[in-house]
Design an enzyme around this catalytic site. Structure first.
Site, PDB file in Angstrom:
ATOM      1  N   CYS A  43       1.958  -4.169  -0.337  1.00 27.22           N
ATOM      2  CA  CYS A  43       0.794  -3.613   0.178  1.00 27.22           C
ATOM      3  C   CYS A  43       0.823  -4.162   1.672  1.00 27.22           C
ATOM      4  CB  CYS A  43      -0.512  -3.818  -0.344  1.00 27.22           C
ATOM      5  SG  CYS A  43      -1.820  -2.749   0.377  1.00 27.22           S
ATOM      6  N   CYS A  48       1.147  -0.590   2.462  1.00 28.69           N
ATOM      7  CA  CYS A  48      -0.110   0.084   3.098  1.00 28.69           C
ATOM      8  C   CYS A  48      -0.446  -0.551   4.572  1.00 28.69           C
ATOM      9  CB  CYS A  48      -1.336  -0.129   2.177  1.00 28.69           C
ATOM     10  SG  CYS A  48      -1.056  -0.782   0.643  1.00 28.69           S
ATOM     11  N   LYS A  51       2.314   0.394   7.165  1.00 28.42           N
ATOM     12  CA  LYS A  51       2.161   1.793   7.258  1.00 28.42           C
ATOM     13  C   LYS A  51       0.954   2.294   7.991  1.00 28.42           C
ATOM     14  CE  LYS A  51      -0.004   3.970   4.727  1.00 28.42           C
ATOM     15  NZ  LYS A  51       0.251   4.252   3.332  1.00 28.42           N
ATOM     16  N   TYR A 179       3.851  10.453  -1.600  1.00 28.59           N
ATOM     17  CA  TYR A 179       2.863   9.773  -0.684  1.00 28.59           C
ATOM     18  C   TYR A 179       3.725   9.278   0.531  1.00 28.59           C
ATOM     19  CZ  TYR A 179      -1.377   8.609  -3.618  1.00 28.59           C
ATOM     20  OH  TYR A 179      -2.459   8.533  -4.612  1.00 28.59           O
ATOM     21  N   GLU A 183       3.852  10.645   4.432  1.00 29.65           N
ATOM     22  CA  GLU A 183       3.298   9.843   5.564  1.00 29.65           C
ATOM     23  C   GLU A 183       4.381   9.375   6.388  1.00 29.65           C
ATOM     24  OE1 GLU A 183      -0.235   7.651   2.803  1.00 29.65           O
ATOM     25  OE2 GLU A 183       1.740   6.482   3.108  1.00 29.65           O
ATOM     26  N   HIS A 437     -25.336  16.350  11.096  1.00 33.10           N
ATOM     27  CA  HIS A 437     -24.877  17.439  11.922  1.00 33.10           C
ATOM     28  C   HIS A 437     -24.538  16.782  13.601  1.00 33.10           C
ATOM     29  CE1 HIS A 437     -24.228  21.501  13.233  1.00 33.10           C
ATOM     30  NE2 HIS A 437     -24.787  21.312  14.132  1.00 33.10           N
ATOM     31  N   GLU A 442     -20.208  17.411   6.448  1.00 31.56           N
ATOM     32  CA  GLU A 442     -21.487  18.372   6.293  1.00 31.56           C
ATOM     33  C   GLU A 442     -21.239  19.493   5.262  1.00 31.56           C
ATOM     34  OE1 GLU A 442     -23.791  20.479   9.490  1.00 31.56           O
ATOM     35  OE2 GLU A 442     -22.257  19.798  10.932  1.00 31.56           O
TER      36      GLU A 442
HETATM   37  P1  NDP Z   1       5.886   9.431  -5.503  1.00 33.07           P
HETATM   38  O1  NDP Z   1       6.278   9.246  -7.098  1.00 33.07           O
HETATM   39  O2  NDP Z   1       4.526   9.516  -4.985  1.00 33.07           O
HETATM   40  O3  NDP Z   1       6.742  10.466  -5.093  1.00 33.07           O
HETATM   41  C1  NDP Z   1       8.149  10.551  -5.345  1.00 33.07           C
HETATM   42  C2  NDP Z   1       8.879  11.860  -4.699  1.00 33.07           C
HETATM   43  O4  NDP Z   1      10.237  11.656  -4.589  1.00 33.07           O
HETATM   44  C3  NDP Z   1       8.530  13.251  -5.283  1.00 33.07           C
HETATM   45  O5  NDP Z   1       8.183  14.235  -4.738  1.00 33.07           O
HETATM   46  C4  NDP Z   1       9.677  13.008  -6.352  1.00 33.07           C
HETATM   47  O6  NDP Z   1       9.685  14.793  -6.687  1.00 33.07           O
HETATM   48  C5  NDP Z   1      10.662  12.702  -5.433  1.00 33.07           C
HETATM   49  N1  NDP Z   1      11.887  12.374  -6.239  1.00 33.07           N
HETATM   50  C6  NDP Z   1      12.085  11.441  -7.152  1.00 33.07           C
HETATM   51  N2  NDP Z   1      13.268  11.658  -7.663  1.00 33.07           N
HETATM   52  C7  NDP Z   1      13.942  12.304  -6.807  1.00 33.07           C
HETATM   53  C8  NDP Z   1      15.335  12.570  -6.751  1.00 33.07           C
HETATM   54  N3  NDP Z   1      16.419  11.823  -7.548  1.00 33.07           N
HETATM   55  N4  NDP Z   1      15.783  13.221  -5.794  1.00 33.07           N
HETATM   56  C9  NDP Z   1      15.037  13.622  -4.931  1.00 33.07           C
HETATM   57  N5  NDP Z   1      13.645  13.607  -5.007  1.00 33.07           N
HETATM   58  C10 NDP Z   1      13.192  12.903  -5.961  1.00 33.07           C
HETATM   59  O7  NDP Z   1       6.635   8.094  -4.788  1.00 33.07           O
HETATM   60  P2  NDP Z   1       6.410   7.609  -3.431  1.00 33.07           P
HETATM   61  O8  NDP Z   1       7.811   6.734  -3.336  1.00 33.07           O
HETATM   62  O9  NDP Z   1       6.127   8.367  -2.407  1.00 33.07           O
HETATM   63  O10 NDP Z   1       5.167   6.282  -3.679  1.00 33.07           O
HETATM   64  C11 NDP Z   1       5.336   5.474  -4.648  1.00 33.07           C
HETATM   65  C12 NDP Z   1       4.015   5.279  -5.214  1.00 33.07           C
HETATM   66  O11 NDP Z   1       3.328   4.416  -4.206  1.00 33.07           O
HETATM   67  C13 NDP Z   1       2.897   6.442  -5.204  1.00 33.07           C
HETATM   68  O12 NDP Z   1       2.898   7.083  -6.319  1.00 33.07           O
HETATM   69  C14 NDP Z   1       1.509   5.950  -4.914  1.00 33.07           C
HETATM   70  O13 NDP Z   1       1.015   5.409  -6.041  1.00 33.07           O
HETATM   71  C15 NDP Z   1       1.933   4.535  -4.009  1.00 33.07           C
HETATM   72  N6  NDP Z   1       1.686   4.858  -2.789  1.00 33.07           N
HETATM   73  C16 NDP Z   1       0.227   5.011  -2.333  1.00 33.07           C
HETATM   74  C17 NDP Z   1      -0.004   5.213  -1.000  1.00 33.07           C
HETATM   75  C18 NDP Z   1      -1.341   5.500  -0.661  1.00 33.07           C
HETATM   76  O14 NDP Z   1      -2.469   5.499  -1.444  1.00 33.07           O
HETATM   77  N7  NDP Z   1      -1.824   6.210   0.615  1.00 33.07           N
HETATM   78  C19 NDP Z   1       0.960   5.299   0.172  1.00 33.07           C
HETATM   79  C20 NDP Z   1       2.371   5.043  -0.289  1.00 33.07           C
HETATM   80  C21 NDP Z   1       2.630   4.790  -1.529  1.00 33.07           C
HETATM   81  P3  NDP Z   1       9.139  15.380  -7.923  1.00 33.07           P
HETATM   82  O15 NDP Z   1       7.802  15.681  -7.388  1.00 33.07           O
HETATM   83  O16 NDP Z   1       9.924  16.691  -8.249  1.00 33.07           O
HETATM   84  O17 NDP Z   1       9.400  14.666  -9.164  1.00 33.07           O
END
Ligand code: NDP
Length: 453
Positions: A43, A48, A51, A179, A183, A437, A442
């Site tokens: 993080c 975080c 980012k 996420y 982002e 407001h 709101e």
């Molecule tokens: P996520 O699990 O959120 O998303 C992974 C994405 O990658 C999904 O869209 C998934 O598709 C896709 N995917 C997985 N495997 C493959 C593949 N083999 N080929 C193509 N696409 C694939 O992971 P992130 O890496 O975005 O983030 C990890 C974690 O970090 C998050 O779950 C969150 O908990 C945390 N995080 C939180 C943030 C915040 O609070 N603002 C910011 C950044 C991270 P599908 O949906 O089809 O499975």
């Protein structure tokens, strides 16, 4: 007195491990913490915090455009990636220092080495030294996952490298729809990089409320991001100018850089979990009970390595409850059922509670209140951007089941709304709250008409 070197040995100095270690030390435990990379964890060092700094940086271009409608004229602004990286690195160094100081002040011994379990009370450090502890806490987090079956995947970067690029490419392909993908697509696009987002499914942000998913994709597209759903990579080939991306289906994209944001996996490689007898699931996540205890009596695990809710504040809360339970004789569990969260996309999202799909599965009836409008600022800026507010209510109890929002400051707003939802607030209580407001928020207390679709 135990015969062990330490009362607690924590592996991993991220948000969860640091909090747990400091608290345990404050309760009188002799604590050591091992970290093989930088104190602060994902993080602070490469998640975080940097980012969010990037998100701020990337928003200024749009803000300057919007300013014109309010009478501001600026000569051609320019952006220096080098300056941003330098300033970001300085801030991350500062935070890294604060984390180290806080551990030291609490009396926690810092071990800057990889640590591996040899048995349930012994760790071996990279230097070969072994240390023993009565209790061991695994807080090693997670690491980016990239699909090994994509030919040429070694030509792609992950978010780890995105924080240290020497230069920005002219064009980037971001793969994933979670996420991190949305982002970073927003960050690169805002910094002037032509951005393509490839997502294999039928809508980005699986698991989020449908209206947010569609709404965000539409807004990202309006901002110029080429969001392609139902799209995946066949292979990657390095060429002179960057990477040639061949999509399943045959289309070819020439790009400067490819970034995979396809999820994260628990960081358990080389941890010696087998030697200590710690059970993991199919994904490698350490299995724990409500008190974060593994199947081994004296070994606990918190944060992303347990793959419960992979969010920093959750890891911190798990660390607190671990320290309270084990070192303050105050057994505490963490309620993972209601967690407010934000996606720092552009526009950002805030969400707490059930999505409409989940609510309809669990409740016979669900009342939906929805408001979609153009934020006041954009009446003068002229920007075509929509804000969305949505409330889900159980008509039997009048309880708010979920709140979902897309629009400026949603991440800030959802924190306050999260308090109300966690307290079990009703729609009548929202309605009885006098509006502030003129604000976007709101809408949350003025929506009276049920959405009939
Ligand atoms: P996520 O699990 O959120 O998303 C992974 C994405 O990658 C999904 O869209 C998934 O598709 C896709 N995917 C997985 N495997 C493959 C593949 N083999 N080929 C193509 N696409 C694939 O992971 P992130 O890496 O975005 O983030 C990890 C974690 O970090 C998050 O779950 C969150 O908990 C945390 N995080 C939180 C943030 C915040 O609070 N603002 C910011 C950044 C991270 P599908 O949906 O089809 O499975």
């Amino acid at each position: 007195m135990t015969t062990y070197d330490y009362d607690l040995f924590t592996i991993g100095a991220g948000s969860g491990g640091v909090r747990a270690s400091r608290m345990a030390a404050q309760y009188g435990a002799r604590v050591a913490i091992a970290e093989e990379y930088r104190i602060g964890g994902t993080c602070v060092i490469r998640g975080c915090v940097p980012k969010k700094l990037f998100v701020y940086a990337s928003h200024f271009g749009e803000d300057m455009e919007d300013a014109a409608g309010f009478g501001w004229q600026m000569s051609q602004p320019s952006f220096s990636w080098e300056t941003l990286i330098r300033n970001k690195d300085r801030e991350i160094d500062r935070l890294n220092g604060v984390y180290i100081t806080n551990l030291e002040k609490a009396g926690v011994a810092i071990v800057n080495e990889h640590a591996e379990l040899v048995d349930n009370h012994t760790v071996r450090l990279a230097s070969g030294r072994t240390l023993t502890a009565a209790t061991i806490l695994i807080a090693t987090g997670a690491t980016p996952f990239v699909p090994a079956d994509v030919s040429g995947i070694e030509h792609a970067i992950t978010s780890n490298e995105a924080f240290h690029l020497e230069t920005l490419p002219n064009h980037i392909v971001v793969v994933g729809g979670g996420y991190i993908a949305v982002e970073f697509a927003g960050i690169f696009n805002g910094l002037g990089v032509k951005t393509t987002l490839l997502y294999r499914g039928d809508e980005i942000l699986r698991g989020f409320d449908e209206d947010l998913r569609t709404g965000l994709r539409e807004e990202m597209t309006k901002k110029g991001i080429d969001v392609r759903i139902g799209s995946d990579v066949e292979d990657l080939k390095k060429n002179k100018t960057g990477v040639k991306v061949t999509l399943k289906g045959g289309e070819v994209l020439e790009t400067g850089l490819v970034m995979y944001a396809t999820g994260r996996v628990p960081n358990v490689q080389g941890l010696g979990l087998e030697a200590a007898g710690v059970v993991v699931d199919k994904k490698g996540a350490v299995q724990v009970d409500g008190f974060s205890k593994t199947n081994v009596e004296n070994i606990y695990a918190i944060g992303d390595v347990t793959n419960r809710a992979n969010l920093t504040p959750v890891a911190i809360r798990e660390g607190v409850s671990f320290a309270e339970t084990v070192f303050n004789d105050n057994p505490l569990t963490v309620d993972h059922s209601i967690i407010a969260t934000a996606v720092f996309s552009q526009p950002p999202l805030g969400t707490v509670g059930l999505t409409e799909t989940e609510a309809r599965k669990r409740y016979e009836e669900v009342d939906v209140y929805k408001s979609r409008f153009r934020p006041m600022k954009h009446t003068l800026s002229g920007r075509d951007e929509q804000t969305l507010m949505k409330l889900l209510v159980d008509p039997k109890t009048d309880r708010i089941l979920g709140v979902h929002m897309m629009g400026p400051d949603s991440g800030e707003l959802i924190q306050a709304v999260g308090i109300a939802v966690t307290m079990g607030a009703t729609k009548a209580q929202f309605d009885a709250t006098i509006a502030v407001h003129p604000t976007a928020a709101e809408e949350l207390v003025t929506m009276r008409e049920k959405w009939t679709g």
